[in-house]
Motif scaffolding. Structure first.
Motif, PDB file in Angstrom:
ATOM      1  N   ASP A   1      12.286  12.523  -1.042  1.00 55.16           N
ATOM      2  CA  ASP A   1      11.895  11.659  -2.141  1.00 55.16           C
ATOM      3  C   ASP A   1      10.469  11.163  -1.904  1.00 55.16           C
ATOM      4  N   TYR A   2       9.859  10.600  -2.925  1.00 56.37           N
ATOM      5  CA  TYR A   2       8.434  10.282  -2.825  1.00 56.37           C
ATOM      6  C   TYR A   2       8.133   9.139  -1.871  1.00 56.37           C
ATOM      7  N   TYR A   3       9.063   8.231  -1.642  1.00 55.74           N
ATOM      8  CA  TYR A   3       8.825   7.171  -0.662  1.00 55.74           C
ATOM      9  C   TYR A   3       8.796   7.742   0.760  1.00 55.74           C
TER      10      TYR A   3
ATOM     11  N   ALA B   1       0.349  16.005  -0.911  1.00 58.84           N
ATOM     12  CA  ALA B   1       0.947  15.419   0.288  1.00 58.84           C
ATOM     13  C   ALA B   1       1.638  16.490   1.132  1.00 58.84           C
ATOM     14  N   VAL B   2       2.384  17.372   0.474  1.00 56.34           N
ATOM     15  CA  VAL B   2       3.061  18.454   1.195  1.00 56.34           C
ATOM     16  C   VAL B   2       2.041  19.369   1.862  1.00 56.34           C
ATOM     17  N   ASP B   3       1.008  19.763   1.121  1.00 56.23           N
ATOM     18  CA  ASP B   3      -0.020  20.644   1.677  1.00 56.23           C
ATOM     19  C   ASP B   3      -0.756  19.984   2.837  1.00 56.23           C
TER      20      ASP B   3
ATOM     21  N   SER C   1       0.825  -1.207   0.000  1.00 52.33           N
ATOM     22  CA  SER C   1       0.000   0.000   0.000  1.00 52.33           C
ATOM     23  C   SER C   1       0.860   1.258   0.000  1.00 52.33           C
ATOM     24  N   ILE C   2       1.888   1.272   0.849  1.00 52.97           N
ATOM     25  CA  ILE C   2       2.762   2.448   0.914  1.00 52.97           C
ATOM     26  C   ILE C   2       3.508   2.637  -0.400  1.00 52.97           C
TER      27      ILE C   2
ATOM     28  N   ILE D   1       2.209  10.133  -5.015  1.00 50.68           N
ATOM     29  CA  ILE D   1       3.192  11.130  -4.569  1.00 50.68           C
ATOM     30  C   ILE D   1       4.224  11.414  -5.653  1.00 50.68           C
ATOM     31  N   GLN D   2       4.663  10.375  -6.366  1.00 54.14           N
ATOM     32  CA  GLN D   2       5.643  10.571  -7.438  1.00 54.14           C
ATOM     33  C   GLN D   2       5.068  11.447  -8.549  1.00 54.14           C
TER      34      GLN D   2
END
Length: 288
Positions: free
Chosen positions: A197-199, A122-124, A106-107, A115-116
């Motif tokens: 990074d996106y992870y 995600a940041v907001d 899932s992650i 996210i990538q």
């Protein structure tokens, strides 16, 4: 007094952003939920392009993709093996395949599919928690027992944030509103998140949503606090109420379980993704 504080806290929680937790996003193949296992063999292979240090997973020789139909390319063997193990563990003939039992998948899928592609949301999402961050709201002086627990778990994190992030953040004993911080604090925090990074950002977002705190999340991801402390810090008020009123079966016990599973999933993913030395190196770069 206790009821009053709990009510004020509930009012504050209503002002927080309502967003889906990464484990609630359809990041794993939900269309196969309950389906009988359709594959026999799970393997981990180097990515077809031969790029060093990257791995794919195959089900009966077919390369596994994300729900968004993107190649599921993992950055190291540890993560690939852990996700392969989740797929290989789907052996319950009565229940069938259970995506809920695949937190690593899932992650990784959320990171790749969402996210990538666009990290802005995600940041907001993480940024919106700073004015109502759990670690910044402490009980009034008359709630000395609860306040003592909050200081035990929150103050070390706030001292760490001041030292590591150069952020001297205000705290509040009022649960009625939001805390205003200097613009420099928001700029510093956003800069850190945008460099990830996106992870890592996926894990930070997941921990932030679970802890209701970007500060606790960053302290956990950077390994300033461990899993046990992250869980304890994220559940101070609920556990305080449980001690007074007792456990509501099917409520508090499930909350405890979900909290532990979600935070341990994030912690496990990050420990497999970056070792201690690597996370410290990345942390220095993010802070620059």
């Amino acid at each position: 007094v206790i009821v009053m504080f709990a009510g004020q806290r509930a009012a504050l929680l209503l002002t927080r952003p309502r967003v889906a937790h990464f484990s609630q996003v359809p990041a794993v193949h939900q269309s196969i939920s309950g389906r009988t296992r359709f594959y026999k063999k799970v393997d981990v292979i180097p990515t077809p392009d031969g790029k060093a240090g990257q791995y794919s997973i195959t089900l009966d020789g077919r390369v596994l993709k994300t729900p968004g139909r993107n190649p599921l390319i993992l950055p190291n063997l540890n993560l690939a093996m852990s996700i392969a193990a989740e797929w290989d563990a789907q052996t319950n003939k009565r229940m069938g395949i259970q995506p809920v039992n695949m937190p690593m998948m899932s992650i990784a899928s959320t990171a790749i599919d969402q996210i990538q592609v666009d990290r802005t949301h995600a940041v907001d999402t993480c940024m919106r928690y700073l004015p109502t961050d759990t670690a910044l709201f402490h009980a009034p002086d008359y709630d000395r027992i609860l306040q003592a627990q909050q200081k035990k778990h929150f103050l070390p994190v706030l001292e760490w944030a001041q030292k590591e992030l150069d952020m001297n953040l205000a705290t509040s004993q009022s649960m009625a509103g939001r805390i205003e911080h200097p613009e420099a604090a928001y700029n510093k925090l956003r800069s850190i998140l945008e460099k990830m990074d996106y992870y890592t950002l996926t894990c930070v977002q997941g921990a932030t949503l679970e802890c209701k705190s970007i500060l606790l999340s960053l302290a956990f991801i950077s390994r300033f606090i461990d899993l046990e402390k992250a869980i304890a810090a994220s559940r101070i008020e609920e556990e305080f109420q449980v001690e007074i009123w007792g456990v509501v079966e099917g409520g508090h016990d499930m909350d405890r379980l979900n909290n532990a599973v979600r935070l341990s999933s994030v912690g496990t993913f990050m420990s497999m993704y970056l070792d201690h030395e690597q996370i410290q190196q990345q942390w220095k770069r993010w802070k620059e």
